[in-house]
Design a protein around this motif. Sequence first.
Motif, PDB file in Angstrom:
ATOM      1  N   ASN A  32       0.817  -1.211   0.000  1.00 42.04           N
ATOM      2  CA  ASN A  32       0.000   0.000   0.000  1.00 42.04           C
ATOM      3  C   ASN A  32       0.868   1.286   0.000  1.00 42.04           C
ATOM      4  N   ARG A  33       2.192   1.120   0.183  1.00 41.47           N
ATOM      5  CA  ARG A  33       3.065   2.313   0.137  1.00 41.47           C
ATOM      6  C   ARG A  33       3.176   2.817  -1.293  1.00 41.47           C
ATOM      7  N   ARG A  34       2.998   4.095  -1.477  1.00 36.83           N
ATOM      8  CA  ARG A  34       3.187   4.683  -2.798  1.00 36.83           C
ATOM      9  C   ARG A  34       3.986   5.977  -2.691  1.00 36.83           C
ATOM     10  N   THR A  35       4.748   6.239  -3.726  1.00 35.81           N
ATOM     11  CA  THR A  35       5.415   7.522  -3.859  1.00 35.81           C
ATOM     12  C   THR A  35       4.361   8.558  -4.233  1.00 35.81           C
ATOM     13  N   VAL A  36       4.365   9.667  -3.517  1.00 36.28           N
ATOM     14  CA  VAL A  36       3.376  10.720  -3.762  1.00 36.28           C
ATOM     15  C   VAL A  36       4.104  11.984  -4.211  1.00 36.28           C
ATOM     16  N   ARG A  37       3.533  12.708  -5.142  1.00 38.97           N
ATOM     17  CA  ARG A  37       4.188  13.915  -5.669  1.00 38.97           C
ATOM     18  C   ARG A  37       3.374  15.180  -5.424  1.00 38.97           C
ATOM     19  N   LYS A  38       2.213  15.026  -4.790  1.00 42.13           N
ATOM     20  CA  LYS A  38       1.416  16.214  -4.413  1.00 42.13           C
ATOM     21  C   LYS A  38       1.139  16.144  -2.918  1.00 42.13           C
ATOM     22  N   ALA A 107       7.752   8.725 -18.705  1.00 46.96           N
ATOM     23  CA  ALA A 107       6.522   9.357 -19.192  1.00 46.96           C
ATOM     24  C   ALA A 107       5.280   8.925 -18.414  1.00 46.96           C
ATOM     25  N   PHE A 108       5.234   7.646 -17.987  1.00 43.65           N
ATOM     26  CA  PHE A 108       4.020   7.163 -17.297  1.00 43.65           C
ATOM     27  C   PHE A 108       3.816   7.848 -15.950  1.00 43.65           C
ATOM     28  N   ILE A 109       4.888   8.432 -15.409  1.00 41.39           N
ATOM     29  CA  ILE A 109       4.779   9.089 -14.089  1.00 41.39           C
ATOM     30  C   ILE A 109       4.242  10.515 -14.252  1.00 41.39           C
ATOM     31  N   GLY A 110       4.579  11.132 -15.389  1.00 43.74           N
ATOM     32  CA  GLY A 110       4.072  12.481 -15.652  1.00 43.74           C
ATOM     33  C   GLY A 110       4.846  13.583 -14.951  1.00 43.74           C
ATOM     34  N   THR A 111       6.109  13.345 -14.646  1.00 35.39           N
ATOM     35  CA  THR A 111       6.910  14.381 -13.979  1.00 35.39           C
ATOM     36  C   THR A 111       7.487  15.368 -14.994  1.00 35.39           C
ATOM     37  N   ASN A 112       7.868  16.552 -14.530  1.00 31.96           N
ATOM     38  CA  ASN A 112       8.615  17.500 -15.360  1.00 31.96           C
ATOM     39  C   ASN A 112       9.612  18.229 -14.446  1.00 31.96           C
ATOM     40  N   ALA A 167       5.911  10.003   1.220  1.00 35.65           N
ATOM     41  CA  ALA A 167       7.217  10.553   0.850  1.00 35.65           C
ATOM     42  C   ALA A 167       7.407  10.468  -0.654  1.00 35.65           C
ATOM     43  N   LEU A 168       8.358  11.259  -1.116  1.00 34.50           N
ATOM     44  CA  LEU A 168       8.830  11.140  -2.500  1.00 34.50           C
ATOM     45  C   LEU A 168      10.338  10.930  -2.447  1.00 34.50           C
ATOM     46  N   THR A 169      10.789   9.843  -3.024  1.00 33.63           N
ATOM     47  CA  THR A 169      12.225   9.594  -3.138  1.00 33.63           C
ATOM     48  C   THR A 169      12.701  10.412  -4.331  1.00 33.63           C
ATOM     49  N   HIS A 170      13.380  11.521  -4.063  1.00 35.88           N
ATOM     50  CA  HIS A 170      13.689  12.461  -5.138  1.00 35.88           C
ATOM     51  C   HIS A 170      15.202  12.557  -5.357  1.00 35.88           C
ATOM     52  N   THR A 171      15.574  12.638  -6.650  1.00 37.87           N
ATOM     53  CA  THR A 171      16.995  12.706  -7.013  1.00 37.87           C
ATOM     54  C   THR A 171      17.206  13.773  -8.089  1.00 37.87           C
ATOM     55  N   PRO A 172      17.125  15.055  -7.698  1.00 39.61           N
ATOM     56  CA  PRO A 172      17.332  16.118  -8.694  1.00 39.61           C
ATOM     57  C   PRO A 172      18.810  16.224  -9.026  1.00 39.61           C
ATOM     58  N   TYR A 191      22.668  12.108  -1.050  1.00 35.29           N
ATOM     59  CA  TYR A 191      22.252  10.774  -1.509  1.00 35.29           C
ATOM     60  C   TYR A 191      20.795  10.773  -1.984  1.00 35.29           C
ATOM     61  N   LEU A 192      19.899  11.283  -1.171  1.00 40.29           N
ATOM     62  CA  LEU A 192      18.487  11.395  -1.573  1.00 40.29           C
ATOM     63  C   LEU A 192      17.880  12.637  -0.935  1.00 40.29           C
ATOM     64  N   LEU A 193      16.898  13.194  -1.626  1.00 38.92           N
ATOM     65  CA  LEU A 193      16.138  14.336  -1.110  1.00 38.92           C
ATOM     66  C   LEU A 193      14.702  13.833  -0.962  1.00 38.92           C
ATOM     67  N   ASN A 207      -0.879   4.187 -12.017  1.00 41.82           N
ATOM     68  CA  ASN A 207      -1.480   2.872 -11.799  1.00 41.82           C
ATOM     69  C   ASN A 207      -0.473   1.803 -12.211  1.00 41.82           C
ATOM     70  N   LEU A 208       0.547   1.628 -11.383  1.00 45.24           N
ATOM     71  CA  LEU A 208       1.630   0.724 -11.796  1.00 45.24           C
ATOM     72  C   LEU A 208       1.394  -0.707 -11.326  1.00 45.24           C
ATOM     73  N   VAL A 209       2.099  -1.613 -11.980  1.00 50.50           N
ATOM     74  CA  VAL A 209       2.013  -3.031 -11.630  1.00 50.50           C
ATOM     75  C   VAL A 209       3.358  -3.447 -11.061  1.00 50.50           C
ATOM     76  N   ARG A 210       3.332  -4.096  -9.913  1.00 47.22           N
ATOM     77  CA  ARG A 210       4.600  -4.574  -9.336  1.00 47.22           C
ATOM     78  C   ARG A 210       4.892  -5.983  -9.853  1.00 47.22           C
ATOM     79  N   LYS A 211       6.176  -6.331  -9.871  1.00 46.89           N
ATOM     80  CA  LYS A 211       6.571  -7.659 -10.352  1.00 46.89           C
ATOM     81  C   LYS A 211       5.866  -8.751  -9.563  1.00 46.89           C
TER      82      LYS A 211
HETATM   83  C1  LIG Z   1      16.643   6.045  -6.193  1.00 46.00           C
HETATM   84  C2  LIG Z   1      15.310   6.583  -6.605  1.00 46.00           C
HETATM   85  C3  LIG Z   1      15.224   7.804  -7.213  1.00 46.00           C
HETATM   86  C4  LIG Z   1      13.990   8.347  -7.571  1.00 46.00           C
HETATM   87  N1  LIG Z   1      13.932   9.607  -8.101  1.00 46.00           N
HETATM   88  C5  LIG Z   1      12.732  10.166  -8.350  1.00 46.00           C
HETATM   89  C6  LIG Z   1      12.652  11.515  -8.763  1.00 46.00           C
HETATM   90  O1  LIG Z   1      13.661  12.224  -8.870  1.00 46.00           O
HETATM   91  N2  LIG Z   1      11.433  12.043  -9.038  1.00 46.00           N
HETATM   92  C7  LIG Z   1      10.289  11.313  -8.885  1.00 46.00           C
HETATM   93  O2  LIG Z   1       9.207  11.853  -9.127  1.00 46.00           O
HETATM   94  N3  LIG Z   1      10.330  10.033  -8.450  1.00 46.00           N
HETATM   95  C8  LIG Z   1      11.511   9.450  -8.163  1.00 46.00           C
HETATM   96  N4  LIG Z   1      11.577   8.164  -7.671  1.00 46.00           N
HETATM   97  C9  LIG Z   1      10.323   7.440  -7.382  1.00 46.00           C
HETATM   98  C10 LIG Z   1      10.024   6.340  -8.396  1.00 46.00           C
HETATM   99  O3  LIG Z   1       9.579   6.907  -9.595  1.00 46.00           O
HETATM  100  C11 LIG Z   1       8.942   5.417  -7.796  1.00 46.00           C
HETATM  101  O4  LIG Z   1       9.468   4.796  -6.647  1.00 46.00           O
HETATM  102  C12 LIG Z   1       8.504   4.351  -8.796  1.00 46.00           C
HETATM  103  O5  LIG Z   1       7.826   4.935  -9.861  1.00 46.00           O
HETATM  104  C13 LIG Z   1       7.609   3.302  -8.140  1.00 46.00           C
HETATM  105  O6  LIG Z   1       6.489   3.903  -7.523  1.00 46.00           O
HETATM  106  P1  LIG Z   1       6.105   3.626  -6.011  1.00 46.00           P
HETATM  107  O7  LIG Z   1       7.226   4.195  -5.157  1.00 46.00           O
HETATM  108  O8  LIG Z   1       4.807   4.348  -5.808  1.00 46.00           O
HETATM  109  O9  LIG Z   1       6.013   2.147  -5.819  1.00 46.00           O
HETATM  110  C14 LIG Z   1      12.796   7.608  -7.328  1.00 46.00           C
HETATM  111  C15 LIG Z   1      12.900   6.348  -6.718  1.00 46.00           C
HETATM  112  C16 LIG Z   1      14.128   5.853  -6.354  1.00 46.00           C
HETATM  113  C17 LIG Z   1      14.199   4.522  -5.633  1.00 46.00           C
END
Ligand SMILES: Cc1cc2nc3c(=O)[nH]c(=O)nc-3n(C[C@H](O)[C@H](O)[C@H](O)COP(=O)(O)O)c2cc1C
Length: 220
Positions: A32-38, A107-112, A167-172, A191-193, A207-211
């Motif tokens: 149920n954990r997801r990366t959120v961008r808003k 592209a499927f994530i829709g980031t810019n 959280a968002l795992t971000h790597t600018p 390392y990560l922001l 709407n992603l699919v995990r392995k």
């Molecule tokens: C090392 C790493 C770097 C990432 N960098 C970005 C990023 O810069 N921007 C972003 O929107 N998502 C980033 N992500 C998030 C991934 O896109 C996301 O984990 C992946 O699409 C799977 O989605 P989920 O976390 O919801 O399962 C990063 C994830 C990881 C592990």
Amino acid sequence: MEANNHILYTKKSFSENETIAKSEEHLDYMNNRRTVRKFSNKEIPIQVLENIIMAASTAPSGAHKQPWSFCLVTHKDIKHQIRIAAEQEEYKSYNNRMSKEWLEDLAFIGTNWEKPFLEIAPALIVVFKQTYEIKNNQKKTNYYVSESIGIACGFLLEAIHYCGLVALTHTPSPMNFLTQILNRPINEKPYLLIPVGYPAENTLVPNLVRKSKNEVIIKY
Ligand SMILES: Cc1cc2nc3c(=O)[nH]c(=O)nc-3n(C[C@H](O)[C@H](O)[C@H](O)COP(=O)(O)O)c2cc1C
């Protein structure tokens, strides 16, 4: 060399059925954990932020060197500086540094290049890896730094999820601007922001699919 400072370790274990039930419950919970961008701008109590970081810092590390620092940024002006610098790098990345394949994969994530969440999220956790240690003005080796800090960040994301936060795992990339803005020492590399907070209302995620189990696990 003999280790003589060991202490007794006890750990509660469960019956086989309870263990199976716990593993299933935990899998559902992690799935149920997801990366959120808003993000919402709702504040998080400081002790929550400290506790999730300290949970990350319980991670195993090569020779127990704990080669990490977690900068906790809640100050509005510093978040603003980080956003401006991150967007400058991301603008270049999206416009001419990333390959066509990379952009297609994203592209499927829709980031810019725009990163408003860096100011909206109530907290940014900037993780630094200590490529070596400085002790009494001497350079000391750290071991398996990437592995150790990767595990610590995994613990951090798990702790964030456990507390009902996102959280968002971000790597600018490149992230050197974080060293400058946060005035980190020479032995540390960004390392990560990780913006942390509550999701904005009606936030959508891809709407992603995990392995599948068969794709992930190879049994011998
Ligand atoms: C090392 C790493 C770097 C990432 N960098 C970005 C990023 O810069 N921007 C972003 O929107 N998502 C980033 N992500 C998030 C991934 O896109 C996301 O984990 C992946 O699409 C799977 O989605 P989920 O976390 O919801 O399962 C990063 C994830 C990881 C592990």
